[in-house]
Design an enzyme around this catalytic site. Structure first.
Site, PDB file in Angstrom:
ATOM      1  N   LYS A  80      37.685  -7.416  20.962  1.00  0.00           N
ATOM      2  CA  LYS A  80      36.567  -7.260  20.031  1.00  0.00           C
ATOM      3  C   LYS A  80      35.676  -8.488  20.159  1.00  0.00           C
ATOM      4  O   LYS A  80      36.106  -9.546  20.629  1.00  0.00           O
ATOM      5  CB  LYS A  80      37.087  -7.153  18.587  1.00  0.00           C
ATOM      6  CG  LYS A  80      36.155  -6.426  17.637  1.00  0.00           C
ATOM      7  CD  LYS A  80      36.213  -4.923  17.806  1.00  0.00           C
ATOM      8  CE  LYS A  80      35.399  -4.208  16.741  1.00  0.00           C
ATOM      9  NZ  LYS A  80      35.524  -2.759  16.806  1.00  0.00           N
ATOM     10  N   GLY A 177      30.408   2.877   1.389  1.00  0.00           N
ATOM     11  CA  GLY A 177      29.711   2.503   2.616  1.00  0.00           C
ATOM     12  C   GLY A 177      29.111   3.723   3.265  1.00  0.00           C
ATOM     13  O   GLY A 177      29.804   4.724   3.474  1.00  0.00           O
ATOM     14  N   GLY A 179      26.994   3.980   6.293  1.00  0.00           N
ATOM     15  CA  GLY A 179      26.393   3.772   7.600  1.00  0.00           C
ATOM     16  C   GLY A 179      26.347   5.072   8.390  1.00  0.00           C
ATOM     17  O   GLY A 179      26.551   6.163   7.847  1.00  0.00           O
ATOM     18  N   VAL A 181      28.360   6.431  10.636  1.00  0.00           N
ATOM     19  CA  VAL A 181      29.592   7.227  10.651  1.00  0.00           C
ATOM     20  C   VAL A 181      29.794   7.916   9.314  1.00  0.00           C
ATOM     21  O   VAL A 181      30.093   9.117   9.247  1.00  0.00           O
ATOM     22  CB  VAL A 181      30.807   6.353  10.997  1.00  0.00           C
ATOM     23  CG1 VAL A 181      32.094   7.168  10.867  1.00  0.00           C
ATOM     24  CG2 VAL A 181      30.686   5.790  12.404  1.00  0.00           C
ATOM     25  N   ALA A 182      29.634   7.157   8.232  1.00  0.00           N
ATOM     26  CA  ALA A 182      29.873   7.714   6.900  1.00  0.00           C
ATOM     27  C   ALA A 182      28.882   8.827   6.573  1.00  0.00           C
ATOM     28  O   ALA A 182      29.238   9.789   5.881  1.00  0.00           O
ATOM     29  CB  ALA A 182      29.803   6.620   5.850  1.00  0.00           C
ATOM     30  N   TYR A 183      27.652   8.711   7.051  1.00  0.00           N
ATOM     31  CA  TYR A 183      26.671   9.781   6.814  1.00  0.00           C
ATOM     32  C   TYR A 183      27.179  11.088   7.430  1.00  0.00           C
ATOM     33  O   TYR A 183      27.152  12.150   6.784  1.00  0.00           O
ATOM     34  CB  TYR A 183      25.310   9.411   7.392  1.00  0.00           C
ATOM     35  CG  TYR A 183      24.258  10.478   7.161  1.00  0.00           C
ATOM     36  CD1 TYR A 183      23.518  10.492   5.991  1.00  0.00           C
ATOM     37  CD2 TYR A 183      24.042  11.491   8.103  1.00  0.00           C
ATOM     38  CE1 TYR A 183      22.571  11.485   5.760  1.00  0.00           C
ATOM     39  CE2 TYR A 183      23.110  12.482   7.887  1.00  0.00           C
ATOM     40  CZ  TYR A 183      22.366  12.481   6.706  1.00  0.00           C
ATOM     41  OH  TYR A 183      21.442  13.473   6.491  1.00  0.00           O
TER      42      TYR A 183
END
Length: 346
Positions: A80, A177, A179, A181-183
């Site tokens: 990472k 959250g 963002g 992905v969450a949308y």
């Protein structure tokens, strides 16, 4: 700051500190393991409160990628990177090209990709200086929809194990959250009939989800006190901690954030309370699975990537069942599974 004495240092193969005066680049690259293949994991741009916080984050995230890639049966090790700074002010082509040069110097031991505050466009600027990047435009592209799909299927797997069915009609889900992905996750949940309660530090993101999916907006801190079925952490890590566990009413924790448990012991506390936890690096592996398919000789296939992502459901069912049999927390079972794969190979 002695890295070897850090609590989260786990025999990482490399920890590289990078800087470039002209572009303002300050970055850390951590390669945890290359046993199964080159280390692969995204680059996160974040305005850390201290260098120590950045080191802690990159060490934890890189180890998580080793386990994530192993459990997803990918021929990758774990790594990472983090770039330190305010995404609203620091982004530039010079910055990302400088970071690309740093990746090039590692000679392929680590491949980067998009992550928090890093877009596929940013990765393409890195690509001008190096081939050691994945998730490229014109190939696998944006991994967010695949991460969202895997997370959605993970919630269904948890509901199936907990309640004996996977019908999410009327199920109350708190999403922390909002963002990219969450949308997409909210879209899947809304289409499945779930009732959404959402929060984010960005008011525009909240309004977008509220308007699109008839969600209910709640306060940043209020999200922990809701009487819901599922808590889906989709922001930064460590939101499952001593303070929040005492407040959470959800019987399932399943979201796309990394490092959701503040400490390993919190996984066992959840099990003792009867809360089913979907280990983060298992449920959120859809993005890296999608990225893998751009490396295939026959070329990228969204259909093949999707089929692989759908396997997250079965992997989680296996982990949940082993947890019941072994009477240990799900994150311990996930770690055992990852370590078995790393030791024995894919």
């Amino acid at each position: 700051m002695a890295v070897f004495n850090q609590v989260d240092f786990d025999n990482h193969e490399q920890v590289v500190f990078c800087s470039d005066k002209e572009s303002g680049l300050k970055a850390i690259i951590a390669v945890h393991s290359t046993k199964l293949g080159p280390a692969v994991g995204g680059c996160r741009l974040w305005n850390y409160a201290s260098d120590e916080d950045a080191v802690t984050d990159v060490l934890r995230l890189s180890k998580g990628m080793t386990y994530k890639n192993a459990v997803a049966r990918l021929p990758f090790g774990g790594g990472k990177s983090v770039i330190i700074g305010d995404a609203k002010t620091i982004k530039s082509e010079a910055l990302f090209r400088a970071f690309g040069k740093q990746l090039e110097r590692l000679g392929g031991s680590y491949y980067s990709a998009e992550d928090v505050n890093i877009t596929t466009g940013d990765v393409m600027m890195m690509h001008k200086e190096t081939n050691y990047v994945m998730g490229l435009e014109g190939k696998s592209g944006n991994p967010s929809p695949f991460t969202a799909l895997g997370t959605f299927l993970g919630i269904k797997a948890a509901y199936q194990h907990k309640h004996g069915h996977q019908n999410l009609e009327g199920v109350k889900v708190a999403v922390q959250g909002l963002g990219a992905v969450a949308y997409d996750l909210c879209k899947h949940l809304h289409n499945a009939g779930a009732e959404l309660f959402v929060t984010d530090i960005n008011e525009e993101s909240v309004a977008r989800v509220v308007n699109a999916f008839n969600a209910t907006a709640v306060g940043i801190d209020e999200i922990y006190d809701l009487d819901v079925d599922v808590y889906a952490p989709c922001a930064l890590g460590a939101t499952v901690n001593d303070n929040t566990i005492a407040r959470l009413k959800a019987s399932i924790i399943a979201g796309c954030a990394n490092n959701q448990l503040a400490e390993s012991r919190h996984g066992e506390i959840l099990r003792e309370k009867g809360v089913l936890y979907a280990p983060d690096y298992v449920i959120n592996a859809g993005g890296i699975i999608n990225v893998y398919y751009e490396t295939k000789e026959e070329g990228y296939s969204a259909e093949a990537a999707t089929k692989h992502v759908e396997g997250i459901y079965d992997t989680l069912i296996e982990i949940f069942q082993r947890s019941d049999v072994e009477q240990v927390s799900t994150h311990v079972v996930a770690n055992e599974l990852a370590e078995e794969i790393i030791a024995n190979g894919l």
